[in-house]
Write a protein that holds these residues in place. Structure first.
Motif, PDB file in Angstrom:
ATOM      1  N   VAL A  23      42.341  40.720  34.437  1.00 54.24           N
ATOM      2  CA  VAL A  23      41.871  39.313  34.599  1.00 54.24           C
ATOM      3  C   VAL A  23      40.501  39.185  35.122  1.00 54.24           C
ATOM      4  O   VAL A  23      40.336  39.847  36.053  1.00 54.24           O
ATOM      5  N   ILE A  24      39.577  38.310  34.570  1.00 53.16           N
ATOM      6  CA  ILE A  24      38.331  38.245  35.069  1.00 53.16           C
ATOM      7  C   ILE A  24      38.192  36.810  35.356  1.00 53.16           C
ATOM      8  O   ILE A  24      38.378  35.776  34.697  1.00 53.16           O
ATOM      9  N   GLY A  25      37.590  36.204  36.500  1.00 60.44           N
ATOM     10  CA  GLY A  25      37.568  34.915  36.767  1.00 60.44           C
ATOM     11  C   GLY A  25      36.748  34.732  38.148  1.00 60.44           C
ATOM     12  O   GLY A  25      36.464  35.617  38.838  1.00 60.44           O
ATOM     13  N   ARG A  26      36.749  33.636  38.678  1.00 58.10           N
ATOM     14  CA  ARG A  26      36.427  33.103  39.772  1.00 58.10           C
ATOM     15  C   ARG A  26      37.325  33.323  40.902  1.00 58.10           C
ATOM     16  O   ARG A  26      38.422  33.809  40.472  1.00 58.10           O
ATOM     17  N   ALA A  27      37.159  32.911  42.170  1.00 56.66           N
ATOM     18  CA  ALA A  27      38.015  33.378  43.325  1.00 56.66           C
ATOM     19  C   ALA A  27      38.454  32.246  44.032  1.00 56.66           C
ATOM     20  O   ALA A  27      38.490  32.290  45.240  1.00 56.66           O
ATOM     21  N   THR A  54      43.594  30.793  42.234  1.00 53.67           N
ATOM     22  CA  THR A  54      43.651  31.811  41.213  1.00 53.67           C
ATOM     23  C   THR A  54      43.724  32.881  41.946  1.00 53.67           C
ATOM     24  O   THR A  54      44.570  33.813  41.535  1.00 53.67           O
ATOM     25  N   VAL A  55      43.473  33.310  43.193  1.00 52.59           N
ATOM     26  CA  VAL A  55      43.787  34.609  43.879  1.00 52.59           C
ATOM     27  C   VAL A  55      45.256  34.647  44.082  1.00 52.59           C
ATOM     28  O   VAL A  55      45.802  35.548  43.849  1.00 52.59           O
ATOM     29  N   SER A  56      45.948  33.368  44.442  1.00 50.50           N
ATOM     30  CA  SER A  56      47.121  33.311  44.868  1.00 50.50           C
ATOM     31  C   SER A  56      48.102  33.629  43.512  1.00 50.50           C
ATOM     32  O   SER A  56      49.058  34.243  43.685  1.00 50.50           O
TER      33      SER A  56
END
Length: 380
Positions: A280-284, A288-290
């Motif tokens: 997965v590539i994305g913001r933080a 999203t992190v959880s």
């Protein structure tokens, strides 16, 4: 009967039972990052017999239609920005108006507890509750305490947080904060424990991204993937959330590189896509992190660079230090740098599997239940 939303009624929907149920006011808004954890908590409290009222602002009315609340109350709110001598008084006046509205609503419905999820839209309801001496709780989703929660923390009954580290909070707040994790959406919770299968043939890459600064992801990632060695490129299946203005660029880039790609501004079945993803590539953002930890999926995180408190950077750091993610800072990030990072990870299935396991070890899939327990304790 499913939950109903009634933004305009002056009273709660009629109670079908002769025994009145406790009312919880949940104050959240501004972004989905605040609203989605609040929605997860509301679902758990509702299942336990609580009646839910959502207090928010008019910016999230489009997101609130599915919120499991019997009533939605819109309170006046504004963001207070430092260094704005003209805007600050207007914002303060708007917040005061929201507090007065909130006090009237709380006096009418007499909630057992008021719960805030940060952001300026939570301030009117929480300040109203504090001034009326009602039980209050705030939840901080990020590894860095937001400004609204920093302001409220000394005055509320209970402080809950998602991560063991709560940066920028006062020492007293850190000492009393209860770590419960970040409530995730039920559909994400449902995929917890889904085994991670390292890529053997096809490599599935999921690219997510919220609206702020998402153009970087929409254009940098296709270019970086297109520059991978042919052996990796031919195995890729990319699913990418892409801003409409970048859709044609991404589509053309993937087509020229002969990469299978599915592009959309929004994926409704995110849980299924997350469960199938090899990377997965994305913001933080906190949600999203959880969700990455609950799903147990490896990631490359690119924190939003313009955030004043670097909350996404600290969220990403928590996951990276646990071994579940790689972090690529936005400042100075180039396509060759991203291509190199992708080539290293995608060419090493064993490392991806280790990252997936590390992410899963950090998960708190029962965060909504933990937070609901704390809400009930605070109400008592």
């Amino acid at each position: 009967m499913g939950p109903r939303v009634n933004p305009t009624s002056s009273t709660l929907l009629a109670e079908p039972s002769a025994v009145p149920r406790k009312i919880a006011v949940i104050a959240a808004g501004g972004t989905g990052g605040h609203l989605f954890p609040a929605e997860a908590l509301a679902g758990v409290l509702g299942a336990r017999g609580w009646r839910i009222v959502l207090a928010t602002d008019d910016r999230v009315e489009s997101l609130a239609h599915a919120f499991p609340a019997e009533r939605v109350v819109t309170l006046a709110s504004a963001t207070v920005r430092g260094g704005d001598p003209l805007g600050a008084p207007r914002a303060a006046f708007t917040l005061l108006r929201g507090v007065l509205q909130g006090r009237a609503v709380l006096a009418e419905i007499a909630p057992a507890v008021v719960v805030g999820f940060g952001g300026y839209p939570s301030l009117p309801a929480l300040i109203a509750a504090i001034t009326q001496g009602r039980p209050t709780l705030i939840h901080e989703q990020n590894a860095v305490s937001g400004r609204a929660n920093r302001f409220l923390a000394p005055y509320v009954s209970t402080v809950a947080c998602a991560f063991p580290t709560l940066r920028k909070a006062a020492a007293r707040t850190q000492a009393r904060a209860v770590v419960v994790g970040n409530p995730v959406r039920p559909e994400i919770r449902a995929i917890a424990g889904t085994p991670y299968e390292p890529p053997a043939g096809q490599i599935r890459v999921l690219v997510t991204g919220g609206s702020p600064g998402a153009r970087l992801l929409s254009e940098l990632i296709p270019a970086a993937l297109a520059a991978l060695p042919e052996g990796l490129r031919n195995r890729l299946h990319v699913e990418q959330q892409t801003r409409p203005e970048s859709m044609e660029f991404a589509r053309r880039t993937y087509a020229d590189a002969v990469i299978q790609a599915e592009l959309s501004p929004f994926f409704r079945d995110m849980a299924g896509r997350l469960a199938r993803a090899h990377l997965v590539i994305g913001r933080a953002g906190a949600s999203t992190v959880s969700e990455l930890t609950v799903a147990g999926r490896p990631s490359i995180l690119i924190p939003l660079g313009v955030a004043l408190d670097d909350d996404q950077g600290q969220n990403a750091r928590m996951l990276a230090e646990g071994g579940g993610a790689e972090v690529a800072r936005e400042a100075g990030l180039t396509q060759p740098m991203m291509t190199s990072a992708l080539s290293t990870l995608l060419g090493n299935p064993a490392r991806l599997a280790r990252m997936a396991a590390a992410a899963a070890r950090l998960a708190r899939p029962d965060a909504a239940e933990r937070l609901a327990d704390l809400v009930e304790k605070t109400a008592r």
